[in-house]
Write an enzyme that holds these catalytic residues in place. Structure first.
Site, PDB file in Angstrom:
ATOM      1  N   HIS A 167       0.980  -1.289  -0.029  1.00 12.14           N
ATOM      2  CA  HIS A 167       0.249  -0.028  -0.310  1.00 12.14           C
ATOM      3  C   HIS A 167       1.116   1.245   0.335  1.00 12.14           C
ATOM      4  O   HIS A 167       0.154   2.250   0.057  1.00 12.14           O
ATOM      5  CB  HIS A 167      -0.699   0.081   0.958  1.00 12.14           C
ATOM      6  CG  HIS A 167      -0.305   0.115   2.553  1.00 12.14           C
ATOM      7  ND1 HIS A 167      -0.413  -1.102   3.066  1.00 12.14           N
ATOM      8  CD2 HIS A 167       0.001   0.927   3.092  1.00 12.14           C
ATOM      9  CE1 HIS A 167       0.790  -0.458   4.045  1.00 12.14           C
ATOM     10  NE2 HIS A 167       1.064   0.979   4.495  1.00 12.14           N
ATOM     11  N   ASP A 182       0.147  -8.007   0.942  1.00 15.57           N
ATOM     12  CA  ASP A 182       0.794  -6.101   1.178  1.00 15.57           C
ATOM     13  C   ASP A 182       2.085  -6.761   1.625  1.00 15.57           C
ATOM     14  O   ASP A 182       3.389  -5.282   2.095  1.00 15.57           O
ATOM     15  CB  ASP A 182      -0.071  -5.472   2.553  1.00 15.57           C
ATOM     16  CG  ASP A 182      -0.192  -4.516   2.827  1.00 15.57           C
ATOM     17  OD1 ASP A 182       0.316  -3.869   1.922  1.00 15.57           O
ATOM     18  OD2 ASP A 182      -0.247  -3.820   4.110  1.00 15.57           O
ATOM     19  N   SER A 215       4.207   2.723   7.481  1.00 20.75           N
ATOM     20  CA  SER A 215       3.999   1.731   6.819  1.00 20.75           C
ATOM     21  C   SER A 215       6.115   0.722   6.088  1.00 20.75           C
ATOM     22  O   SER A 215       5.970   2.489   5.571  1.00 20.75           O
ATOM     23  CB  SER A 215       2.957   1.034   6.137  1.00 20.75           C
ATOM     24  OG  SER A 215       1.948   1.818   7.041  1.00 20.75           O
TER      25      SER A 215
END
Length: 471
Positions: free
Chosen positions: A199, A232, A314
Site C-alpha cells: 500500500h 501487502d 508502513s
C-alpha cells in the site's frame, strides 16, 4: 490497516528528521477499521491493529482461485474466501494501513518546550567553604563540564538504531494524477532491492513516480519490481543503486516471544528516520486490513507491538533487541481521532507487523518472478463475523464451485457446509483468520485441518496448492 490520503501534494522526504491480515478485508466489526501500512501513505488501522490495505467481490463466497477481497462481498479465492460481512466482532474495527498517504500537503506540528530553571538555592555548581586555623579563604569546586565519553553498546536501543538507520529509506510514491503519500522501506540486498508494503507504493505501480531517500539525504529514483496486494508486501529497486548498500539482517519471527523488546523505524506523519520502542504484545493476531478505497484486502497473522506506529511507518522494519528484522510494520488499530491536523488516526499502542519469515518468502518470489505466489486450500469460506470457525460456503464467487474440483480441499474430502475450526494447532474462529493462517505457509506444505460436519469433529491432512498473482 487502511490508509487515508490527505491531498494531492506529496512533500519531499526530509533528508533528516524534522526538528523539534486468507483474512477478510471486509468491514471491520464495530471496531475501527485497521489502518493500512505504516507508511505515511496513510496508516490503516490494523485488525485491532493490523496494517494492510481489499478488493471488491460478490456477496457470494469468494473466488476459490485467489485471495479474498474485502468482506462482506469480497470473495475468497485460492485460500477460500466467501461472502459475508467482514467484521471481526461488534466492537472490532479493521486495522488501517500505517502508511502515510495523503492527497494534500502534510501539516506537521512542531512543539517547542521551553525549560526555565532558577530559584534561590538552585545552582549548577557545588560550593564548598572550608575554614581552618591556617587560612580564612574559601575554595570553590565547580562541577565538571565534561561527563566523559558516552559509550553506547551494540545491544542498546541507540546502538541498534545507529546501525539500522543507514539501511532504511523514506519512500515517496506519486500516481500519474499527483496523488500519493509517504512510507518506509529497508535494504533487502546489495543489488538495490528495498522491501516495503504494497500500500506504500500502490500509487506508483502504473506509471507513477517513486523515490527513496536515505537518512544521509541521498535520494534515488526507484521502480516497482513486484507487489502482492493480499500479503501487502512489495519490492522496489533503486535506479543507479550505490555499491555500499548494507542489507539489514533478517531474524526468525517464529522464535519471537511475547515480551521481547522491539524497535520500529519509520516516517510517521512525514517525520523521517523516527525510532520508537516497545515490546511484542502478542503473536498470530488475525488481521485483515484495507486502505478504504475498495481495493482488495490484505490478510496476515501478525506480530502485535506497542511500539508507537503511525501513518508513515508502513513498510518500515520492526527490529528485535539485536537489530534483526522480525517484521514489517503494516497496520494499526486506532480510535479514529486525527492527529497533527491531518485527520489521520494515530497510535494507541496497537500496531501490527507482517512476520519477516512470511515477508521474506514473498519478497524472494517477487524478485524472482515479479508476481506473488499464494498458498491455498481451494475452497470458498464465509467472511461473516463469528467465533465458531470458517464455514465453507454453498456457492463460490461468480457462480464458481465452492470447493475447487480436484483442488486440495476436494482431495481431502471437504464439502460445502463444513466448518473449519483448527489449522494445525491454531484455532480458527473465522474465514479471515483461516486465510491469514494459510498464507503463513507455502504451496506444497502439508497442514492438518480440523472441521465439524453434522455435529461431529473430523481431522484431515491437506497439501496446500498455489495461486500465482493477485488476479
Amino acid at each position: 490497516m487502511s490508509t487515508e490520503n490527505e491531498g494531492t501534494a506529496v512533500p519531499p522526504a526530509p533528508s533528516a528528521p524534522p526538528v523539534p491480515v486468507d483474512a477478510p478485508a471486509a468491514s471491520a466489526p464495530q471496531g475501527q477499521a485497521p489502518q493500512g501500512p505504516y507508511g505515511q501513505d496513510a496508516q490503516g488501522q490494523a485488525p485491532q491493529g493490523q496494517g494492510g490495505a481489499g478488493h471488491p467481490g460478490s456477496s457470494s463466497a469468494p473466488d476459490p482461485s485467489w485471495p479474498p477481497p474485502p468482506p462482506p462481498t469480497a470473495p475468497y479465492g485460492d485460500g477460500g474466501s466467501g461472502s459475508g460481512a467482514g467484521g471481526w466482532g461488534a466492537s472490532y474495527q479493521q486495522p488501517a494501513p500505517a502508511s502515510g498517504r495523503r492527497r494534500g500537503g502534510l501539516v506537521a506540528a512542531v512543539l517547542v518546550a521551553a525549560l526555565v530553571a532558577g530559584g534561590v538555592g538552585g545552582g549548577l555548581g557545588y560550593v564548598l567553604a572550608k575554614d581552618n586555623d591556617e587560612s580564612t579563604g574559601s575554595t570553590t569546586v565547580s562541577a565538571s563540564s565534561n561527563g566523559g565519553d558516552v559509550k553506547r553498546d551494540p545491544g542498546t536501543t541507540a546502538g541498534v538504531a545507529a546501525k539500522a538507520l543507514p539501511s532504511t529509506v523514506t519512500i515517496e510514491a506519486e500516481s500519474t494524477s499527483g496523488e500519493g503519500g509517504t512510507g518506509t522501506g529497508f535494504v533487502f540486498d546489495k543489488q538495490g532491492h528495498i522491501v516495503t508494503n504494497n500500500h506504500v507504493v500502490a500509487d506508483a505501480v502504473d506509471g507513477g513516480k517513486l523515490t527513496a531517500t536515505f537518512p544521509s539525504g541521498k535520494k534515488y529514483d526507484a521502480e516497482v519490481v513486484g507487489h502482492a496486494q493480499g500479503y501487502d508486501v512489495a519490492v522496489i529497486k533503486l535506479k543507479n543503486a550505490p555499491s555500499d548498500l548494507k542489507p539489514l539482517t533478517l531474524g526468525d519471527s517464529d522464535k519471537v516471544a511475547i515480551g521481547d523488546s522491539t524497535i520500529a523505524i519509520g516516517a510517521p506523519f512525514g517525520l523521517s528516520d523516527t525510532v520508537t520502542t516497545g515490546i511484542i504484545s502478542a503473536k498470530n493476531r488475525p488481521v485483515a486490513s484495507s486502505d478504504g478505497s475498495g481495493s482488495q484486502a490484505s490478510y496476515m497473522s501478525a506480530l502485535q507491538t506497542d511500539a508507537s506506529i503511525n501513518p508513515g511507518n508502513s513498510g518500515g522494519p520492526l527490529l528485535d533487541a539485536r537489530g534483526n528484522v522480525i517484521g514489517i510494520n503494516s497496520a494499526i488499530q486506532s480510535t479514529g481521532n486525527g492527529g497533527f491536523g491531518t485527520g489521520q488516526s494515530g497510535s494507541i499502542g496497537l500496531g501490527f507487523a507482517i512476520p519477516i519469515n512470511q515477508a521474506k518468502y514473498v519478497a524472494q518470489e517477487l524478485i524472482k518472478n515479479g508476481k506473488p505466489v499464494y498458498a491455498k486450500i481451494g475452497a470458498s469460506v464465509s467472511l461473516d463475523d463469528g467465533s465458531d470457525g470458517a464455514q465453507i460456503t454453498d456457492q463460490g464467487a461468480g457462480g464458481a464451485a465452492p470447493v475447487e474440483p480436484g483442488g486440495p480441499a476436494a482431495k481431502a474430502g471437504l464439502k460445502p457446509g463444513d466448518v473449519i475450526t483448527k489449522l494445525d494447532d491454531r484455532v480458527i474462529d473465522s474465514g479471515p483468520t483461516l486465510i491469514g493462517e494459510i498464507w503463513t505457509h507455502q504451496p506444497g506444505d502439508k497442514v492438518t485441518i480440523t472441521y465439524e460436519r453434522g455435529g461431529k469433529q473430523h481431522t484431515v491432512d491437506v497439501t496446500l496448492g498455489s495461486r500465482v498473482g493477485d488476479n
